[in-house]
Write a protein that holds these residues in place. Structure first.
Motif, short mmCIF file in Angstrom:
data_model
loop_
_atom_site.label_atom_id
_atom_site.label_comp_id
_atom_site.label_asym_id
_atom_site.label_seq_id
_atom_site.Cartn_x
_atom_site.Cartn_y
_atom_site.Cartn_z
N ASP A 1 5.95 -18.68 4.05
CA ASP A 1 7.09 -19.59 3.10
C ASP A 1 6.09 -20.39 2.39
N ASN A 2 4.67 -20.28 2.59
CA ASN A 2 4.27 -21.59 1.69
C ASN A 2 2.50 -21.08 1.24
N VAL A 3 3.42 -20.14 0.17
CA VAL A 3 2.10 -19.57 -0.51
C VAL A 3 1.79 -20.07 -1.83
N SER A 4 0.67 -20.09 -1.90
CA SER A 4 0.21 -21.43 -2.90
C SER A 4 0.97 -20.00 -4.74
N PRO A 5 1.37 -20.49 -5.53
CA PRO A 5 1.99 -20.35 -6.79
C PRO A 5 0.66 -20.26 -7.16
N ASN A 6 -0.15 -20.69 -7.50
CA ASN A 6 -1.11 -20.58 -8.13
C ASN A 6 -2.00 -19.41 -7.66
N LEU A 7 -1.60 -18.69 -6.96
CA LEU A 7 -2.77 -17.49 -6.70
C LEU A 7 -2.72 -16.22 -7.60
N LYS A 8 -3.37 -15.88 -7.97
CA LYS A 8 -3.60 -14.99 -8.66
C LYS A 8 -3.40 -13.08 -8.89
N GLU A 9 -4.37 -13.04 -7.26
CA GLU A 9 -3.98 -11.89 -6.94
C GLU A 9 -3.91 -11.47 -5.45
N ILE A 10 -2.99 -10.00 -5.09
CA ILE A 10 -2.56 -10.31 -3.70
C ILE A 10 -3.46 -8.82 -3.26
N THR A 11 -4.53 -8.82 -2.79
CA THR A 11 -5.70 -8.18 -1.76
C THR A 11 -4.25 -6.42 -0.29
N ILE A 12 -4.58 -6.06 -0.23
CA ILE A 12 -3.42 -5.52 0.87
C ILE A 12 -4.91 -3.95 1.41
N PHE A 13 -4.45 -4.26 2.59
CA PHE A 13 -5.50 -3.70 3.65
C PHE A 13 -4.79 -2.15 4.03
N PHE A 14 -5.53 -2.05 4.23
CA PHE A 14 -4.93 -0.45 4.52
C PHE A 14 -5.82 -0.05 6.01
N SER A 15 -4.60 0.87 7.13
CA SER A 15 -5.95 1.88 8.61
C SER A 15 -6.81 1.99 8.60
N GLU A 16 -6.43 2.71 7.20
CA GLU A 16 -8.69 3.86 6.81
C GLU A 16 -7.83 4.27 5.44
N ALA A 17 -8.87 4.90 5.24
CA ALA A 17 -9.51 5.02 3.55
C ALA A 17 -8.46 5.91 3.20
N LEU A 18 -7.63 6.08 2.08
CA LEU A 18 -6.86 6.52 1.21
C LEU A 18 -7.35 7.31 -0.58
N ASP A 19 -7.07 8.01 -0.81
CA ASP A 19 -7.10 8.56 -1.56
C ASP A 19 -8.33 7.60 -2.66
N GLY A 20 -7.67 6.63 -3.03
CA GLY A 20 -8.43 6.13 -4.30
C GLY A 20 -7.86 6.31 -5.45
N TYR A 21 -6.28 6.99 -5.38
CA TYR A 21 -5.73 7.49 -6.35
C TYR A 21 -4.35 7.53 -6.65
N ARG A 22 -3.33 8.12 -6.07
CA ARG A 22 -2.38 7.94 -5.54
C ARG A 22 -1.69 6.47 -5.62
N THR A 23 -0.67 5.24 -6.45
CA THR A 23 -0.24 4.74 -6.12
C THR A 23 0.95 4.60 -6.24
N SER A 24 1.98 3.58 -6.15
CA SER A 24 3.08 3.29 -6.28
C SER A 24 3.96 1.69 -5.59
N VAL A 25 4.14 1.06 -6.32
CA VAL A 25 4.99 0.19 -5.92
C VAL A 25 6.62 -0.40 -6.13
N ASP A 26 7.30 -0.51 -5.72
CA ASP A 26 8.59 -0.63 -6.16
C ASP A 26 9.20 -1.86 -5.96
N LEU A 27 10.22 -2.03 -5.67
CA LEU A 27 11.28 -2.97 -5.97
C LEU A 27 11.62 -3.25 -4.21
N GLY A 28 11.92 -4.25 -3.35
CA GLY A 28 12.74 -4.27 -2.74
C GLY A 28 14.10 -4.77 -2.77
N GLU A 29 14.95 -5.17 -1.63
CA GLU A 29 16.45 -5.09 -1.79
C GLU A 29 15.99 -6.17 -3.11
#
Length: 442
Positions: A351-379
């Motif tokens: 609850d204290n993330v800097s509003p000046n942040l310009k990017e978010i990097t998400i890490f995965f447990s293993e390598a993905l295919d590097g192609y298919r992606t999708s993000v959606d809205l939360g509730e």
């Protein structure tokens, strides 16, 4: 007034003629083939001109506008367009010449079809009436159903080993294999299969329910006609039963795996499409063999409620097809899914993330295919989704991370839902993950 009465009378006569046209020249009112005659009338006119306006006019006036309820149903079920028909007619003249005589024999199989329906009623007395329509489609189905209508795509269902496929592009290459099985010799089986579908409750669109739905129709057809299924998937499946079961157990919970098992040319390790028909067939055969009352077993299969999970699970349990329970198979699936392990710039739920942040990097447990992606809205909806996320998204070099640009405001809660469209190279879907955080006040 006299002219008005005459016009009304003529209109009523024309309406009556349209309603009765489906019965013209039919040996049995339940088998309708007038679409085939109409198609060839349109075809003969279309090929006389290169004027596209005239071609569409002939297609509409001589075929589409005169279409039966069956043609209308097939067009809706497979989303055929007039352009597809015109392109098919113009591009594959040798195919059409080779298939024509076969399709004109549709009337001759009427009595055989009626005999098959009578046999079906013997093993399933509750059989509801349905009509069978032979139409001409544009290469997407040899047979399907809509409500109480059996819809036959005669350009596929009535082909044989001599049907010319040399003009077909790559996306139709699979039809050469299909035609080599002489589908025109198995019209009764195909129609009984589709007739069974008109008796079933609507399927739920997950892979397991869909293969059972198809397997029921295939198995019941074989029992009705006292013959082996003519479809090569069944024999191939029995010859490769152990490995097919292993692969299906691993893949049946994948959300986008339909194409490897049903109605698609997606590649699989077996180099045989539609093996879901075999899986469903084998489940039904196992269930039937363990049942004391075979007629009740047939009734149970046909009347399965696919929206009732406990009923489907009980049916599968009695079939004893899978190597272990569905619950354990699902647990195995979940344990082998890749996961989101965290975000580089902050702890999730922070609850204290800097509003000046310009990017978010998400890490995965293993390598993905590097192609298919999708993000959606939360509730929390669109207002809680960061701005500026579209341009500049990028994968890490090892495909174990994914970065998105963001534009944030102070003192605001954000949500980003990472969906299961992210996949590994072997098509295992990511476990969905909700990123939620709040920015600091300035």
């Amino acid at each position: 007034m006299r002219q008005l009465i005459i016009l009304l009378a003529v209109s009523l006569m024309m309406l009556s003629a349209c309603k009765n046209s489906e019965k013209t020249n039919q040996k049995n009112g339940n088998v309708i083939t007038t679409d085939i005659t109409n198609f060839w009338n349109a075809y003969d006119k279309i090929i006389t001109t290169q004027d596209s306006v005239l071609q569409y006019k002939y297609l509409d006036s001589l075929y589409l506008d005169k279409g039966t309820a069956g043609l209308e149903g097939m067009i809706n079920a497979r989303s055929y367009t007039a352009a597809e028909y015109i392109n098919a007619i113009n591009n594959y003249p040798e195919f059409w010449n080779s298939i024509r005589e076969n399709t004109l024999q549709a009337n001759n199989v009427s009595s055989q079809l009626q005999d098959g329906i009578r046999k079906l009623k013997l093993i399933y007395p509750e059989l509801k009436p349905a009509k069978i329509y032979f139409s001409i489609g544009a290469f997407r189905t040899p047979g399907t159903t809509m409500d109480s209508l059996v819809l036959i795509g005669s350009e596929l269902a009535m082909a044989d080993a001599n049907t010319v496929t040399s003009e077909f592009p790559e996306n139709l290459a699979h039809l050469k294999t299909y035609f080599s099985t002489n589908p025109n010799e198995n019209l009764v089986f195909l129609n009984i299969h589709e007739f069974v579908h008109t008796q079933q409750k609507p399927r739920v669109y997950n892979l397991l329910s869909s293969v059972i739905y198809e397997g029921v129709a295939e198995f019941v057809s074989a029992k009705t006609l006292h013959q082996l299924s003519p479809n090569p998937q069944i024999e191939f499946g029995k010859n490769n039963a152990k490995r097919i079961r292993e692969v299906f157990e691993n893949e049946m919970f994948y959300v986008a795996n339909f194409g490897k098992w049903l109605n698609s040319n997606d590649t699989n390790e077996f180099d045989m499409r539609d093996l879901g028909y075999y899986v469903g067939y084998q489940i039904c055969e196992n269930y039937y063999n363990q049942a004391e009352d075979k007629k009740v077993a047939i009734k149970t299969m046909i009347e399965l409620d696919y929206e009732n999970e406990s009923e489907i699970e009980e049916f599968i349990k009695k079939s004893n097809y899978f190597s272990t329970s569905l619950e354990e198979l699902e647990q195995n699936f979940e344990s082998n899914r890749p996961t989101v392990t965290g975000v580089e710039q902050f702890e999730n739920k922070s609850d204290n993330v800097s509003p000046n942040l310009k990017e978010i990097t998400i890490f995965f447990s293993e390598a993905l295919d590097g192609y298919r992606t999708s993000v959606d809205l939360g509730e929390l909806g669109r207002d809680a989704f960061p701005k500026g996320t579209l341009n500049g998204r990028k994968w890490g070099e090892d495909n174990k991370s994914w970065t998105i640009p963001v534009e944030l405001e102070p003192n605001k809660t954000y949500q980003i839902f990472i969906t299961n469209n992210f996949r590994t190279r072997d098509n295992r879907p990511l476990k969905p993950y909700l990123i939620e955080f709040k920015t600091k006040k300035l």
